[in-house]
Design a protein around this motif. Structure first.
Motif, PDB file in Angstrom:
ATOM      1  N   PHE A 298       3.079  -2.266   9.576  1.00 41.52           N
ATOM      2  CA  PHE A 298       4.324  -1.716   9.063  1.00 41.52           C
ATOM      3  C   PHE A 298       5.272  -2.847   8.669  1.00 41.52           C
ATOM      4  O   PHE A 298       5.277  -3.901   9.314  1.00 41.52           O
TER       5      PHE A 298
ATOM      6  N   SER B 229      -2.778   8.649   6.995  1.00 45.44           N
ATOM      7  CA  SER B 229      -1.593   7.805   6.874  1.00 45.44           C
ATOM      8  C   SER B 229      -0.784   7.858   8.162  1.00 45.44           C
ATOM      9  O   SER B 229      -0.812   8.852   8.886  1.00 45.44           O
TER      10      SER B 229
ATOM     11  N   LYS C 162       3.119   7.032   9.844  1.00 45.63           N
ATOM     12  CA  LYS C 162       4.520   6.732   9.583  1.00 45.63           C
ATOM     13  C   LYS C 162       5.294   6.777  10.886  1.00 45.63           C
ATOM     14  O   LYS C 162       4.910   7.477  11.820  1.00 45.63           O
TER      15      LYS C 162
ATOM     16  N   THR D  28       0.741   3.293   5.273  1.00 45.43           N
ATOM     17  CA  THR D  28       1.775   3.379   6.303  1.00 45.43           C
ATOM     18  C   THR D  28       3.146   3.506   5.665  1.00 45.43           C
ATOM     19  O   THR D  28       3.355   3.097   4.515  1.00 45.43           O
ATOM     20  N   GLN D  29       4.057   4.074   6.417  1.00 42.20           N
ATOM     21  CA  GLN D  29       5.455   4.192   5.996  1.00 42.20           C
ATOM     22  C   GLN D  29       6.318   3.710   7.159  1.00 42.20           C
ATOM     23  O   GLN D  29       6.189   4.200   8.276  1.00 42.20           O
ATOM     24  N   SER D  30       7.181   2.752   6.880  1.00 41.42           N
ATOM     25  CA  SER D  30       7.991   2.135   7.922  1.00 41.42           C
ATOM     26  C   SER D  30       9.071   3.077   8.433  1.00 41.42           C
ATOM     27  O   SER D  30       9.335   4.126   7.849  1.00 41.42           O
TER      28      SER D  30
END
Length: 158
Positions: free
Chosen positions: A46, A97, A99, A131-133
């Motif tokens: 991330f 994914s 997050k 990924t999503q931070s």
């Protein structure tokens, strides 16, 4: 002789009560997780993990499917490397994914895992690439204030 015997029993129950309180405090603070199920580890990178902590929950569809095992810094990609420990009985597709989400408005952060559609599943040692931070509240407020200042200062003057 009788008094010392009662004192020993009272001491035993005091120690037992203190141990129970310590156990409850650790469980409530999410510092102790007694899980003896088989697990496998995957890694996700991330840009920003916000306030994510070790032992934070990994959830999918609102159900806890694992825990954050470790957090480290990758000095080659300059990203946070998060190792996730997932229950062995739950298989996720390779294109899943991850997050970082927040429970409530200002609650604790956890990793949300969304399954993909790939036919192959993640296995021990794999890397989750999508990924999503974390959304950092300070950054959002800063962007909002910057946009408001730009709108106020950049208006058309006739």
């Amino acid at each position: 002789m009788q008094a010392s015997r009662h004192d020993a029993w009272v001491g035993f129950f005091v120690v037992l009560g203190a141990t129970a309180l310590l156990f409850l405090a650790l469980k409530a603070g999410n510092l102790l997780s007694l899980n003896f199920d088989d697990t496998y580890s995957v890694t996700a990178k991330f840009d920003n993990i916000g306030g994510l902590k070790v032992n934070a929950a990994v959830k999918s569809a609102g159900v806890v499917v694992g825990r954050v095992e470790s957090i480290s810094f990758d000095d080659k990609s300059f990203q946070a490397r998060v190792s996730l420990k997932l229950r062995a009985g739950l298989q996720f597709p390779k294109d899943s994914s991850a997050k970082i989400l927040t429970a409530g408005l200002l609650g604790e952060q956890y990793v949300g895992l969304e399954p993909g559609a790939d036919e192959k599943n993640l296995k021990a040692g794999d890397v989750v690439t999508q990924t999503q931070s974390a959304v950092v509240l300070e950054n959002l407020i800063g962007q909002f204030l910057y946009n408001k200042a730009a709108d106020a200062g950049g208006g058309d003057k006739k």
